[in-house]
Design a protein around this motif. Structure first.
Motif, PDB file in Angstrom:
ATOM      1  N   ILE A   1     -23.580   9.347 -13.913  1.00  0.00           N
ATOM      2  CA  ILE A   1     -23.932  10.305 -14.964  1.00  0.00           C
ATOM      3  C   ILE A   1     -23.090  11.569 -14.870  1.00  0.00           C
ATOM      4  N   VAL A   2     -22.872  12.066 -13.651  1.00  0.00           N
ATOM      5  CA  VAL A   2     -22.096  13.298 -13.493  1.00  0.00           C
ATOM      6  C   VAL A   2     -20.654  13.100 -13.958  1.00  0.00           C
ATOM      7  N   GLU A   3     -20.134  11.879 -13.914  1.00  0.00           N
ATOM      8  CA  GLU A   3     -18.796  11.595 -14.405  1.00  0.00           C
ATOM      9  C   GLU A   3     -18.735  11.602 -15.935  1.00  0.00           C
ATOM     10  N   LEU A   4     -19.888  11.457 -16.561  1.00  0.00           N
ATOM     11  CA  LEU A   4     -19.942  11.442 -18.024  1.00  0.00           C
ATOM     12  C   LEU A   4     -20.100  12.835 -18.614  1.00  0.00           C
ATOM     13  N   VAL A   5     -20.792  13.748 -17.885  1.00  0.00           N
ATOM     14  CA  VAL A   5     -21.123  15.054 -18.461  1.00  0.00           C
ATOM     15  C   VAL A   5     -20.646  16.237 -17.632  1.00  0.00           C
ATOM     16  N   GLY A   6     -20.282  16.050 -16.370  1.00  0.00           N
ATOM     17  CA  GLY A   6     -19.937  17.170 -15.507  1.00  0.00           C
ATOM     18  C   GLY A   6     -21.182  17.817 -14.924  1.00  0.00           C
ATOM     19  N   LYS A   7     -20.969  18.724 -13.988  1.00  0.00           N
ATOM     20  CA  LYS A   7     -22.100  19.326 -13.274  1.00  0.00           C
ATOM     21  C   LYS A   7     -22.897  20.308 -14.131  1.00  0.00           C
ATOM     22  N   ASP A   8     -22.237  20.993 -15.068  1.00  0.00           N
ATOM     23  CA  ASP A   8     -22.945  21.993 -15.870  1.00  0.00           C
ATOM     24  C   ASP A   8     -24.063  21.376 -16.700  1.00  0.00           C
ATOM     25  N   ASP A   9     -23.853  20.184 -17.205  1.00  0.00           N
ATOM     26  CA  ASP A   9     -24.858  19.527 -18.048  1.00  0.00           C
ATOM     27  C   ASP A   9     -25.624  18.441 -17.302  1.00  0.00           C
ATOM     28  N   LEU A  10     -25.522  18.433 -15.966  1.00  0.00           N
ATOM     29  CA  LEU A  10     -26.136  17.347 -15.202  1.00  0.00           C
ATOM     30  C   LEU A  10     -27.648  17.336 -15.320  1.00  0.00           C
ATOM     31  N   MET A  11     -28.305  18.502 -15.129  1.00  0.00           N
ATOM     32  CA  MET A  11     -29.764  18.523 -15.195  1.00  0.00           C
ATOM     33  C   MET A  11     -30.248  18.123 -16.579  1.00  0.00           C
ATOM     34  N   ASN A  12     -29.555  18.606 -17.609  1.00  0.00           N
ATOM     35  CA  ASN A  12     -29.923  18.224 -18.966  1.00  0.00           C
ATOM     36  C   ASN A  12     -29.738  16.729 -19.182  1.00  0.00           C
ATOM     37  N   ALA A  13     -28.640  16.167 -18.655  1.00  0.00           N
ATOM     38  CA  ALA A  13     -28.393  14.733 -18.815  1.00  0.00           C
ATOM     39  C   ALA A  13     -29.451  13.907 -18.090  1.00  0.00           C
ATOM     40  N   ILE A  14     -29.852  14.335 -16.891  1.00  0.00           N
ATOM     41  CA  ILE A  14     -30.889  13.611 -16.153  1.00  0.00           C
ATOM     42  C   ILE A  14     -32.207  13.664 -16.915  1.00  0.00           C
ATOM     43  N   ALA A  15     -32.532  14.831 -17.478  1.00  0.00           N
ATOM     44  CA  ALA A  15     -33.765  14.946 -18.251  1.00  0.00           C
ATOM     45  C   ALA A  15     -33.714  14.090 -19.517  1.00  0.00           C
ATOM     46  N   LEU A  16     -32.569  14.105 -20.207  1.00  0.00           N
ATOM     47  CA  LEU A  16     -32.431  13.256 -21.395  1.00  0.00           C
ATOM     48  C   LEU A  16     -32.466  11.779 -21.022  1.00  0.00           C
ATOM     49  N   ASN A  17     -31.888  11.456 -19.869  1.00  0.00           N
ATOM     50  CA  ASN A  17     -31.946  10.082 -19.392  1.00  0.00           C
ATOM     51  C   ASN A  17     -33.392   9.651 -19.188  1.00  0.00           C
ATOM     52  N   SER A  18     -34.192  10.554 -18.613  1.00  0.00           N
ATOM     53  CA  SER A  18     -35.614  10.272 -18.440  1.00  0.00           C
ATOM     54  C   SER A  18     -36.318  10.162 -19.782  1.00  0.00           C
ATOM     55  N   SER A  19     -35.905  10.995 -20.748  1.00  0.00           N
ATOM     56  CA  SER A  19     -36.488  10.909 -22.090  1.00  0.00           C
ATOM     57  C   SER A  19     -36.212   9.549 -22.713  1.00  0.00           C
ATOM     58  N   MET A  20     -34.970   9.101 -22.575  1.00  0.00           N
ATOM     59  CA  MET A  20     -34.580   7.795 -23.110  1.00  0.00           C
ATOM     60  C   MET A  20     -35.364   6.681 -22.428  1.00  0.00           C
ATOM     61  N   PHE A  21     -35.442   6.766 -21.091  1.00  0.00           N
ATOM     62  CA  PHE A  21     -36.167   5.759 -20.319  1.00  0.00           C
ATOM     63  C   PHE A  21     -37.615   5.674 -20.784  1.00  0.00           C
ATOM     64  N   ASN A  22     -38.218   6.825 -21.008  1.00  0.00           N
ATOM     65  CA  ASN A  22     -39.634   6.833 -21.364  1.00  0.00           C
ATOM     66  C   ASN A  22     -39.881   6.618 -22.845  1.00  0.00           C
ATOM     67  N   THR A  23     -38.873   6.862 -23.691  1.00  0.00           N
ATOM     68  CA  THR A  23     -38.982   6.396 -25.074  1.00  0.00           C
ATOM     69  C   THR A  23     -39.072   4.877 -25.090  1.00  0.00           C
ATOM     70  N   ALA A  24     -38.209   4.254 -24.291  1.00  0.00           N
ATOM     71  CA  ALA A  24     -38.277   2.793 -24.162  1.00  0.00           C
ATOM     72  C   ALA A  24     -39.600   2.362 -23.544  1.00  0.00           C
TER      73      ALA A  24
END
Length: 478
Positions: A202-225
């Protein structure tokens, strides 16, 4: 690092533990840090500031970090989606995870339908997750040596083939419990290599600045599913049967495979120090043990996984024997759990780089213990569903915050191995929790089992909170 937005002057200075952050339009935020363990701040504002990002010292460590200032905005909530590769990742994963949750619900229902035994449910959960215990550490070391996309393509193709085999066995009427257990083991092997690679990818996709947001969105996606998948599975099982769930899951992997192939990635840079996978694994264990924050978070994650998360293996027992629900009702319970987790993930995404992560971590533990205890008491379907919303919210608050802390605290060259260790604590101990929960439920009851698990998690939370309190051993505050 991405440039600061126009509302913030990039010339903000950090000198001698005193940080003066100058904001345009005559706004001035002055943050005066008295020491490493405590700080005081004064704020002078000519008017209300607009959202921005500033560099400030950490609460208890004096390590500078970037935090969000100003009110929450939807733009900030979805910041990681500005990265094309992450958008592809999200789209493919969402489709695939809906299928995965359909299969998860169908497997639980199928096993209980074949065996009518909580112990068997626990055993299948144990045997299916056991590879996570045995293989995640060397898999994490492999993720630091082999391009992660290559690993992920292999694991997703393997999981797709296993879903098709399971669908065929059920469709032809030859399925037995041992078939499900064997296929669960093989799926567990693919997951053991998939999780560390995917988490550190994930960090390779967004960089460190957006990492926490990406992890949270990843969790959002996981839990939408997690909301959609079980609800659809309940309808499909009731109208067509479990074989259709397994078939649809197999087809859903095509989306995630396509998303990986469409990504435009730089030439992969992998580390190879000449050491064997097992020696590299030993190195990361010593590294994590020597980092107080990572060590504390890993211990709490292990306890929550072993004694807390094991409630999920007993949901078919609660649905059929305690709440007297059918397959649709079972799907409703799992979906309610997912709704809570989705809300928790969106909350974290909206908070951005919230500075007090220690508070979020232990708020998640506290909320989980309270709501899972309520779930154990309830004998009414809607009250149980409401309690599971709280359980899901609290669990994601805890686990997503823990994931962020561990990734941001890890060195880049060790991130794959550290996430392998995290996967061991997060998922690798889950099989032991499953078999323990099944055994305790068989000897006592499912409600007693979740109450005991809540008590253990609450006790561990109190001990870890005191151990990592600000002013003592550095806690996971950043």
């Amino acid at each position: 690092m991405h440039p600061l937005p126009p509302a913030v002057n990039p010339a903000a200075a950090l000198l001698c533990n005193t940080c003066y952050i100058k904001v345009v339009n005559s706004r001035l935020w002055e943050i005066n840090v008295a020491g490493a363990a405590a700080f005081r701040h004064t704020v002078r504002m000519a008017d209300v500031p607009q959202p921005g990002i500033a560099t400030v010292p950490a609460d208890a460590t004096s390590v500078p970090r970037r935090v969000v200032t100003g009110p929450i905005s939807w733009r900030r909530t979805f910041a990681a989606l500005r990265h094309r590769n992450y958008r592809l990742f999200m789209g493919g994963q969402l489709v695939s995870l809906i299928g995965t949750w359909m299969q998860t619900v169908a497997v639980g229902w199928l096993v209980y339908e074949l065996s009518h035994s909580a112990m068997t449910l626990g055993f299948v959960g144990f045997i299916g997750a056991l590879p996570m215990t045995l293989l995640t550490l060397p898999a994490g070391a492999l993720a630091d040596r082999v391009p992660k996309r290559r690993i992920l393509l292999v694991t997703q193709i393997g999981a797709m083939m296993l879903a098709f085999v399971l669908a065929g066995l059920v469709w032809w009427g030859t399925i037995e419990v041992w078939h499900v257990a064997a296929l669960s083991v093989l799926l567990g092997v693919t997951n053991a290599f998939d999780v560390p690679a995917r988490q550190s990818f994930i960090v390779e996709l967004v960089g460190k600045d957006d990492l926490m947001n990406a992890i949270a969105l990843n969790s959002s996606m996981f839990n939408t599913a997690r909301v959609v998948g079980p609800a659809v599975a309940g309808v499909v099982i009731a109208s067509v049967g479990t074989a259709a769930c397994f078939l649809l899951n197999g087809l859903s992997y095509l989306a995630v495979i396509a998303s990986y192939l469409l990504m435009r990635l730089p030439v992969a840079s992998v580390q190879h120090d000449g050491h064997s996978l097992w020696r590299a694994t030993g190195h990361v264990i010593r590294y994590a043990a020597g980092e107080p924050v990572i060590r504390a978070v890993m211990i709490m994650v292990a306890v929550m996984s072993l004694f807390g998360w094991s409630y999920s293996v007993l949901l078919p027992v609660f649905a059929r024997d305690i709440l007297h629900l059918n397959a649709r009702g079972f799907g409703m319970l799992v979906s309610a759990n997912g709704i809570g987790a989705l809300l928790g993930a969106l909350t974290l995404a909206s908070l951005g780089n919230y500075p007090h992560r220690r508070r979020l971590l232990f708020a998640g533990v506290t909320g989980f213990c309270v709501t899972i205890s309520l779930f154990g008491i309830s004998r009414h379907p809607w009250l149980s569903a409401a309690a599971l919303v709280g359980v899901g919210y609290s669990m994601i608050l805890f686990f997503a915050t823990a994931n962020t802390i561990v990734q941001l605290r890890s060195h880049d060259e060790l991130r794959g191995r550290v996430m392998g260790l995290y996967a061991l604590a997060f998922l690798g101990l889950n099989p032991f929790g499953s078999i323990l929960a099944g055994a305790v439920a068989q000897a006592t009851s499912a409600p007693v089992t979740v109450w005991l698990g809540a008590a253990v998690c609450a006790g561990a939370g109190i001990i870890i909170a005191r151990w990592t309190r600000p002013g003592g051993v550095p806690g996971p505050t950043s």
